[in-house]
Design an enzyme around this catalytic site. Structure first.
Site, PDB file in Angstrom:
ATOM      1  N   VAL A   1      21.888 -72.631  10.533  1.00  9.27           N
ATOM      2  CA  VAL A   1      22.985 -73.475  10.394  1.00  9.27           C
ATOM      3  C   VAL A   1      23.866 -73.221  10.187  1.00  9.27           C
ATOM      4  CG1 VAL A   1      23.213 -76.004  10.710  1.00  9.27           C
ATOM      5  CG2 VAL A   1      21.493 -74.906  11.992  1.00  9.27           C
TER       6      VAL A   1
ATOM      7  N   PRO B   1      17.798 -82.739  13.918  1.00  8.65           N
ATOM      8  CA  PRO B   1      17.832 -82.444  15.037  1.00  8.65           C
ATOM      9  C   PRO B   1      16.579 -81.927  15.836  1.00  8.65           C
ATOM     10  CG  PRO B   1      17.783 -80.350  12.805  1.00  8.65           C
ATOM     11  CD  PRO B   1      17.491 -82.379  12.454  1.00  8.65           C
ATOM     12  N   THR B   2      16.499 -81.862  17.147  1.00  3.34           N
ATOM     13  CA  THR B   2      15.523 -81.591  17.361  1.00  3.34           C
ATOM     14  C   THR B   2      15.415 -79.487  17.549  1.00  3.34           C
ATOM     15  OG1 THR B   2      16.892 -80.824  19.744  1.00  3.34           O
ATOM     16  CG2 THR B   2      15.061 -83.118  19.090  1.00  3.34           C
ATOM     17  N   ASN B   3      14.284 -78.387  18.091  1.00  2.00           N
ATOM     18  CA  ASN B   3      14.582 -77.533  17.980  1.00  2.00           C
ATOM     19  C   ASN B   3      15.573 -77.213  18.096  1.00  2.00           C
ATOM     20  OD1 ASN B   3      12.026 -78.632  18.857  1.00  2.00           O
ATOM     21  ND2 ASN B   3      10.964 -76.750  18.692  1.00  2.00           N
ATOM     22  N   ILE B   4      16.182 -76.219  17.035  1.00  2.00           N
ATOM     23  CA  ILE B   4      17.299 -75.992  16.635  1.00  2.00           C
ATOM     24  C   ILE B   4      17.117 -73.788  16.797  1.00  2.00           C
ATOM     25  CG2 ILE B   4      19.316 -74.728  15.572  1.00  2.00           C
ATOM     26  CD1 ILE B   4      18.589 -77.094  13.702  1.00  2.00           C
TER      27      ILE B   4
ATOM     28  N   GLY C   1      21.767 -72.684   1.650  1.00  2.00           N
ATOM     29  CA  GLY C   1      21.623 -71.690   2.956  1.00  2.00           C
ATOM     30  C   GLY C   1      22.514 -71.521   4.072  1.00  2.00           C
TER      31      GLY C   1
ATOM     32  N   TYR D   1       5.073 -80.245   5.045  1.00  2.00           N
ATOM     33  CA  TYR D   1       6.533 -80.027   5.466  1.00  2.00           C
ATOM     34  C   TYR D   1       6.848 -81.390   6.132  1.00  2.00           C
ATOM     35  CZ  TYR D   1      11.017 -78.263   7.938  1.00  2.00           C
ATOM     36  OH  TYR D   1      11.830 -78.824   8.051  1.00  2.00           O
TER      37      TYR D   1
ATOM     38  N   ASP E   1      -0.943 -75.324  21.014  1.00  3.52           N
ATOM     39  CA  ASP E   1      -0.167 -75.788  21.625  1.00  3.52           C
ATOM     40  C   ASP E   1       1.010 -76.498  21.483  1.00  3.52           C
ATOM     41  OD1 ASP E   1       0.379 -74.653  24.582  1.00  3.52           O
ATOM     42  OD2 ASP E   1      -1.786 -76.847  25.287  1.00  3.52           O
TER      43      ASP E   1
ATOM     44  N   LYS F   1      10.016 -60.651  20.788  1.00  2.00           N
ATOM     45  CA  LYS F   1       8.000 -60.034  20.883  1.00  2.00           C
ATOM     46  C   LYS F   1       8.352 -59.561  22.042  1.00  2.00           C
ATOM     47  CE  LYS F   1       5.248 -63.847  20.365  1.00  2.00           C
ATOM     48  NZ  LYS F   1       3.945 -64.452  20.304  1.00  2.00           N
TER      49      LYS F   1
HETATM   50  P1  GDP Z   1       7.536 -77.086  16.832  1.00  2.78           P
HETATM   51  O1  GDP Z   1       8.405 -77.342  17.907  1.00  2.78           O
HETATM   52  O2  GDP Z   1       7.557 -77.735  15.572  1.00  2.78           O
HETATM   53  O3  GDP Z   1       5.923 -77.317  17.495  1.00  2.78           O
HETATM   54  O4  GDP Z   1       7.696 -75.256  16.235  1.00  2.78           O
HETATM   55  P2  GDP Z   1       7.780 -74.228  17.096  1.00  2.78           P
HETATM   56  O5  GDP Z   1       9.114 -73.881  17.714  1.00  2.78           O
HETATM   57  O6  GDP Z   1       6.880 -72.964  16.443  1.00  2.78           O
HETATM   58  O7  GDP Z   1       6.978 -74.285  18.470  1.00  2.78           O
HETATM   59  C1  GDP Z   1       5.609 -74.458  19.808  1.00  2.78           C
HETATM   60  C2  GDP Z   1       5.224 -73.985  20.805  1.00  2.78           C
HETATM   61  O8  GDP Z   1       6.124 -72.474  21.309  1.00  2.78           O
HETATM   62  C3  GDP Z   1       4.417 -74.627  20.983  1.00  2.78           C
HETATM   63  O9  GDP Z   1       3.783 -74.908  22.456  1.00  2.78           O
HETATM   64  C4  GDP Z   1       3.659 -73.138  20.721  1.00  2.78           C
HETATM   65  O10 GDP Z   1       2.783 -73.404  21.286  1.00  2.78           O
HETATM   66  C5  GDP Z   1       4.753 -72.514  21.649  1.00  2.78           C
HETATM   67  N1  GDP Z   1       4.987 -70.910  21.852  1.00  2.78           N
HETATM   68  C6  GDP Z   1       4.481 -70.181  22.238  1.00  2.78           C
HETATM   69  N2  GDP Z   1       4.852 -68.736  21.524  1.00  2.78           N
HETATM   70  C7  GDP Z   1       5.145 -68.924  20.647  1.00  2.78           C
HETATM   71  C8  GDP Z   1       4.849 -68.147  19.579  1.00  2.78           C
HETATM   72  O11 GDP Z   1       4.965 -67.098  19.495  1.00  2.78           O
HETATM   73  N3  GDP Z   1       5.624 -68.466  18.530  1.00  2.78           N
HETATM   74  C9  GDP Z   1       5.786 -69.597  17.787  1.00  2.78           C
HETATM   75  N4  GDP Z   1       6.090 -70.598  17.144  1.00  2.78           N
HETATM   76  N5  GDP Z   1       5.169 -70.478  19.336  1.00  2.78           N
HETATM   77  C10 GDP Z   1       5.640 -69.930  20.054  1.00  2.78           C
END
Ligand code: GDP
Length: 304
Positions: A14, A155-158, A9, A128, A260, A179
């Site tokens: 990353v 990792p948390t959200n990268i 990757g 997943y 959500d 967007k």
């Molecule tokens: P997660 O942490 O695995 O749930 O992954 P994401 O990075 O997709 O984050 C999701 C969170 O962001 C949820 O609370 C969604 O409701 C919110 N969110 C708001 N707008 C968006 C969007 O356009 N795309 C995604 N992926 N999530 C969104």
């Protein structure tokens, strides 16, 4: 001679942040890691010492919910092949990536390294998550049976410049940046999924690369290690920073018919903090600024 490190990757979010010349990136076009022979060929062609395994079929909430079969198959095959082939070819050291998705949906917070297998993951990304959990099982088993110094990071959200900015399947930050850009350019609403109340812990891709390099060379415990700032921020606040940095003056619309996902998943970063008490995480504002600048400059060539 310096250790040769294979980065699977290697051109991703990353993987592309490992910049030293002895880190050799592998792209998905060079090998299909779901196919064992392809993986074996990589190790036969070049004599690597270590592997940083970042490759995987990844996506945000949308990608995970709508492609469960593919996410399961691709990830379980990729991880199983890479770890087994590395072992067979005498690779001494390997780091593989898990994700905070692997944790149980119903679990006592904060998330710690010992809680991965305590219950089923959230339904939105269970396929997943189970596939990823198996990397932990495989690596522990290999450590026990073969004495290999392989390990996993969580990792948390990268987020970061070289992300996938796909609006449907991307993670929240790159999707929102894309967007917001389109809404600004076309004078339309900037649509957000859900209520904006969920909380996430974001970490900059460059911080993840630095920490992972440290883990590769220094971490020897059996458990995975969480890579996190342990600072929660709401989606609403993230939207505020993005609109400010992108100079968006239009209407923000909250689409409550969209999911959500999990409300929050706070993590405990004390393990990495104990090892590296002086590590400075990039503040979200600074990381977003760099990411957005990259996005705006490279709009024509980014993944989207
Ligand atoms: P997660 O942490 O695995 O749930 O992954 P994401 O990075 O997709 O984050 C999701 C969170 O962001 C949820 O609370 C969604 O409701 C919110 N969110 C708001 N707008 C968006 C969007 O356009 N795309 C995604 N992926 N999530 C969104």
């Amino acid at each position: 001679m310096e250790n040769k490190v294979l980065v699977t990757g290697g051109y991703g979010l990353v993987g592309s942040e490992f910049k030293k010349p002895n880190f050799i990136p592998l792209s998905s076009s060079e090998a299909d890691l779901r196919i064992r022979e392809d993986v074996d060929n990589i190790f036969k062609t070049i004599k690597f010492d270590s592997v940083i395994h970042c490759a995987g079929k990844v996506g945000g909430l949308g990608g995970n919910m709508y492609n469960k079969g593919q996410f399961f198959y691709d990830n379980i095959m990729i991880n199983t092949n890479v770890i087994e082939s590395a072992r067979v070819h005498g690779i001494k050291n390997l780091v593989a990536f898990l994700s905070t998705c692997v944790f149980p949906d119903k679990v006592e917070y904060p998330l710690t390294e010992s809680k991965i297998h305590l219950g089923p993951p959230h339904f939105s990304n269970d396929a997943y998550a189970y596939a990823k959990r198996m990397s932990d099982v495989q690596i522990r088993a290999y450590k026990e049976q073969y004495g290999l110094n392989y390990k996993t990071v969580i990792p948390t959200n990268i987020y970061g410049p070289n992300d996938n900015y796909d609006i449907i399947n991307g993670h929240v930050i790159p999707s929102l940046i894309h967007k917001c850009y389109l809404a600004r350019e076309n004078n339309t609403d900037f649509e957000i999924w859900g209520s904006g109340n969920p909380l996430r812990e974001f970490i900059f891709s460059k911080d993840i690369a630095k920490l992972t390099e440290w883990v590769l060379d220094n971490y020897e415990e059996n458990e995975p290690i969480i890579l996190s700032t342990s600072e929660e921020i709401s989606i609403k606040e993230v939207v505020g920073v993005i609109t400010e940095l992108m100079n968006f003056k239009g209407n923000v619309r909250w689409n409550m018919s969209k999911p959500d996902g999990q409300f929050r998943k706070p993590s405990d970063n004390s393990k990495i903090k104990n090892y590296l008490p002086d590590f400075k995480f990039t503040p979200l504002y600074d990381g977003l600024k760099e990411t957005i600048e990259y996005f705006e400059k490279n709009y024509n060539i980014i993944r989207k």
